[in-house]
Design an enzyme around this catalytic site. Structure first.
Site, mmCIF file in Angstrom:
data_model
loop_
_atom_site.group_PDB
_atom_site.id
_atom_site.type_symbol
_atom_site.label_atom_id
_atom_site.label_comp_id
_atom_site.label_asym_id
_atom_site.label_seq_id
_atom_site.Cartn_x
_atom_site.Cartn_y
_atom_site.Cartn_z
ATOM 1 N N TYR A 1 0.914 -1.223 -0.085
ATOM 2 C CA TYR A 1 0.015 -0.074 -0.034
ATOM 3 C C TYR A 1 0.993 1.205 -0.017
ATOM 4 O O TYR A 1 0.466 2.195 -0.734
ATOM 5 C CB TYR A 1 -0.908 -0.122 1.201
ATOM 6 C CG TYR A 1 -1.866 1.046 1.328
ATOM 7 C CD1 TYR A 1 -3.200 0.608 0.828
ATOM 8 C CD2 TYR A 1 -1.720 2.394 1.615
ATOM 9 C CE1 TYR A 1 -4.232 1.882 0.610
ATOM 10 C CE2 TYR A 1 -2.575 3.587 1.467
ATOM 11 C CZ TYR A 1 -4.022 3.225 0.955
ATOM 12 O OH TYR A 1 -4.960 4.121 0.984
ATOM 13 N N PHE B 1 -7.645 18.744 -25.605
ATOM 14 C CA PHE B 1 -8.424 17.544 -25.767
ATOM 15 C C PHE B 1 -9.877 17.295 -25.106
ATOM 16 O O PHE B 1 -9.709 18.049 -24.273
ATOM 17 C CB PHE B 1 -7.300 16.367 -25.315
ATOM 18 C CG PHE B 1 -7.713 15.011 -25.684
ATOM 19 C CD1 PHE B 1 -8.093 14.460 -27.009
ATOM 20 C CD2 PHE B 1 -8.279 14.213 -24.595
ATOM 21 C CE1 PHE B 1 -8.496 13.258 -26.984
ATOM 22 C CE2 PHE B 1 -8.655 12.875 -24.793
ATOM 23 C CZ PHE B 1 -8.852 12.225 -25.952
ATOM 24 N N ASP B 2 -10.599 16.534 -25.586
ATOM 25 C CA ASP B 2 -11.822 16.659 -25.028
ATOM 26 C C ASP B 2 -11.845 16.490 -23.291
ATOM 27 O O ASP B 2 -12.784 16.997 -22.897
ATOM 28 C CB ASP B 2 -13.028 15.712 -25.867
ATOM 29 C CG ASP B 2 -12.552 14.446 -25.911
ATOM 30 O OD1 ASP B 2 -11.521 13.866 -25.400
ATOM 31 O OD2 ASP B 2 -13.430 13.589 -26.432
ATOM 32 N N ASP C 1 0.506 18.870 -21.963
ATOM 33 C CA ASP C 1 -0.470 17.734 -22.133
ATOM 34 C C ASP C 1 0.304 16.900 -23.078
ATOM 35 O O ASP C 1 0.354 16.751 -24.033
ATOM 36 C CB ASP C 1 -1.618 18.240 -22.710
ATOM 37 C CG ASP C 1 -2.797 16.990 -22.601
ATOM 38 O OD1 ASP C 1 -2.197 15.818 -22.546
ATOM 39 O OD2 ASP C 1 -4.038 17.224 -23.047
ATOM 40 N N ALA D 1 0.558 13.397 -23.773
ATOM 41 C CA ALA D 1 0.409 11.964 -23.914
ATOM 42 C C ALA D 1 1.316 11.421 -24.967
ATOM 43 O O ALA D 1 1.694 10.243 -24.904
ATOM 44 C CB ALA D 1 -1.150 12.094 -24.496
ATOM 45 N N LYS E 1 -0.675 6.054 -24.187
ATOM 46 C CA LYS E 1 -0.373 6.179 -25.393
ATOM 47 C C LYS E 1 1.486 5.890 -25.541
ATOM 48 O O LYS E 1 1.365 4.663 -25.573
ATOM 49 C CB LYS E 1 -0.630 7.732 -25.765
ATOM 50 C CG LYS E 1 -1.863 7.920 -26.046
ATOM 51 C CD LYS E 1 -2.794 8.159 -24.774
ATOM 52 C CE LYS E 1 -4.288 8.755 -25.533
ATOM 53 N NZ LYS E 1 -4.811 9.627 -24.504
ATOM 54 N N HIS F 1 -21.916 10.853 -28.870
ATOM 55 C CA HIS F 1 -21.028 9.889 -29.774
ATOM 56 C C HIS F 1 -21.030 8.427 -29.268
ATOM 57 O O HIS F 1 -21.030 7.542 -29.905
ATOM 58 C CB HIS F 1 -19.900 10.521 -30.587
ATOM 59 C CG HIS F 1 -18.736 10.995 -29.569
ATOM 60 N ND1 HIS F 1 -19.112 11.891 -28.602
ATOM 61 C CD2 HIS F 1 -17.750 10.203 -29.387
ATOM 62 C CE1 HIS F 1 -17.851 11.829 -27.798
ATOM 63 N NE2 HIS F 1 -17.002 10.779 -28.415
HETATM 64 C C1 LIG Z 1 -5.750 10.576 -24.265
HETATM 65 C C2 LIG Z 1 -5.703 11.929 -23.808
HETATM 66 C C3 LIG Z 1 -5.998 12.368 -22.555
HETATM 67 C C4 LIG Z 1 -6.624 11.776 -21.612
HETATM 68 O O1 LIG Z 1 -5.965 10.712 -21.254
HETATM 69 P P1 LIG Z 1 -6.859 9.417 -20.894
HETATM 70 O O2 LIG Z 1 -5.796 8.393 -20.303
HETATM 71 O O3 LIG Z 1 -7.728 8.791 -21.772
HETATM 72 O O4 LIG Z 1 -7.672 9.856 -19.443
HETATM 73 C C5 LIG Z 1 -5.504 13.797 -22.542
HETATM 74 N N1 LIG Z 1 -4.948 14.563 -23.444
HETATM 75 C C6 LIG Z 1 -4.672 13.971 -24.630
HETATM 76 C C7 LIG Z 1 -3.754 14.769 -25.606
HETATM 77 C C8 LIG Z 1 -4.801 12.671 -24.988
HETATM 78 O O5 LIG Z 1 -4.486 12.202 -26.219
#
Ligand SMILES: *Cc1c(COP(=O)(O)O)cnc(C)c1O
Length: 459
Positions: free
Chosen positions: A73, A125-126, A216, A218, A259, A451
């Protein structure tokens, strides 16, 4: 002429069987799914390109790591492995694991934003937009104009419009800008890279106005690969050196490790050197995710993450990865199929508007193409266009998207050259009968993020 396929820098020792349904079966399945690709069972999909997020194939070293993950933990060994890998790659003092990218966003943006404050990004990103808004803030996209024309080929189409950024800061007042976010690569614009020069300039503007810059991150490794190959002065730098320079210009990062860290679940928050702010991040992590030394993940996930972070920056891997996407794009060039060009890092975004000029935005051309791809070859893609964008929350009117893209997102280390040939062949076959393809109407939709769940009917 199609370019040569970049051979896999690995051999395969474990396989997952996939099956191809008959054409009649596929037509029946997509009808049963109410023409929503998210409602298909993955067993009924032959090539699944819905996303490159968490759909990657782990290596033998990662699977071996799974067996030795420390499930304590507090103070687990695997947690310290993640810290070491993160500190080494990004050059940040403070690293916090969380369960995925949006968890990192929740931890950090709830500290930076509140009602009346803005977030400005090269493109949110969304989930990023969602967490800016959940914190009470408003999100403003500030991409360069060229990103909006699929035919304009420039090396760094994901860049921030820094002139506009400065104008927005002056318009809203620096004290009202909670954060500036540079997304690398720029996912929503088609996985387009951002140059070091652009990030450096954004950083200078932020410093001048006393605003924090968050990356951000990813697709931090794919972005570094593009910098190495496209930006002057970086050809002889290692991927790690480039990553360190990029991150040196920012204050924080959020990262979806699903990613470029080549795992199925995980994320990180990074804070360069602000110990006080990191203390607040730790507090949020404990509330939202779990104790700081596991951050919502199992010890085995942490172990795989630490290994994946290093595999993801391997240059032979990145050459193969980006090469695969460029191979598909070159097959499309030969066939005259328009996509967001040049191809991005994690996929090819087909311009459905030019494929189906007779289908208006409110009959969802990119969704129509996604459905045709499933019927044609069992390929699952998704709409990044008006269908995904939804309705104006005030008027209820269908919004018109800048893009009508059908996204082929490529999972890492999963598909081979023959699969890529099938993707191109399916698109070419659909292009030949494009004039007969009809649009869709929505029969039922939920109020937000429709969607994922909506029911559709062909017109
Ligand atoms: C995938 C992604 C996120 C969100 O990450 P999750 O692991 O799906 O929660 C944020 N910003 C970008 C650019 C992404 O491609």
């Amino acid at each position: 002429m199609a370019i040569k396929y970049t051979p896999e820098p690995f051999r395969i020792k474990m396989v997952e069987t996939i099956k191809m349904l008959s054409s009649e079966e596929r037509v029946a399945r997509i009808k049963e799914a109410k023409y929503n690709l998210f409602s298909l069972r993955s067993d009924d999909v032959y090539i699944d390109l819905l996303t490159d997020s968490g759909t990657n194939a782990m290596s033998q070293d990662q699977w071996a790591g799974v067996m030795i993950g420390d499930e304590a933990y507090a103070g687990g060994r695997s947690y310290f492995r993640v810290l070491e890998a993160g500190q080494d790659i990004f050059g940040y003092k403070f690293i916090q694991p969380v369960h995925q990218g949006r968890a990192a966003e929740k931890v950090i943006y709830s500290l930076l934003l509140e009602k009346g404050k803005y977030s400005i990004s090269n493109m949110h990103f969304d989930t990023t937009r969602a967490h800016v808004e959940l914190a009470g803030g408003r999100a403003i996209d500030c991409n360069i104009k060229e990103a909006e024309d699929p035919k304009i080929r420039i090396p760094f189409k994901g860049n921030m419009d820094n002139k506009k950024l400065e104008a927005l800061i002056n318009e809203h007042g620096a004290k009202n800008i909670g954060v500036v976010i540079t997304t690398i690569t720029n996912n929503s614009a088609g996985g387009q890279p951002v140059s070091i020069a652009n990030i450096k300039e954004t950083s200078e503007i932020c410093k001048k106005h006393g605003i924090k810059l968050c990356i951000d991150a990813a697709r931090f490794a794919e972005n570094a690969y593009f910098i190495k190959h496209r930006e002057e002065g970086y050809a002889n730098k290692s991927i790690k050196e480039i990553i360190r320079e990029v991150f040196s210009y920012a204050d924080y990062f959020t990262l979806s490790a699903k990613k470029d860290a080549i795992i199925n679940m995980g994320g990180l928050v990074g804070v360069k050197d602000d110990a006080e702010f990191f203390q607040l991040c730790k507090g949020n992590t404990i509330s939202y995710e779990g104790f700081i030394t596991y951050g919502g993940l199992s010890g085995r996930d942490l172990e795989a993450l630490a290994i994946g972070l290093n595999e993801g920056v391997n240059e032979d891997f990145l050459k193969y990865r980006i090469g695969q996407v460029e191979y598909l794009a070159s097959l499309l060039d030969d066939a005259g199929i328009i996509y967001q060009s040049p191809a991005g890092g994690h996929g090819v975004f087909i311009d459905a508007r030019s494929m189906f000029p007779h289908i208006p935005y409110n009959e969802f051309p990119a969704q129509a193409l996604a459905i045709e791809l499933y019927k044609e070859a069992g390929i699952r893609t998704c709409d990044i266009g008006s269908y995904m964008l939804g309705n104006d929350p005030d008027t209820g009117e269908q919004l018109k998207s800048t893009f009508e893209f059908t996204r082929f997102a490529i999972p890492r280390r999963v598909y081979t050259q023959a699969h890529f040939d099938i993707m191109a062949e399916a698109l070419i076959a659909i292009k030949k009968r494009a004039g007969q393809v009809k649009g869709y109407k929505i029969l039922w939709e939920p109020p937000v993020l429709r969607h994922f769940q909506a029911h559709l009917q062909p017109l």
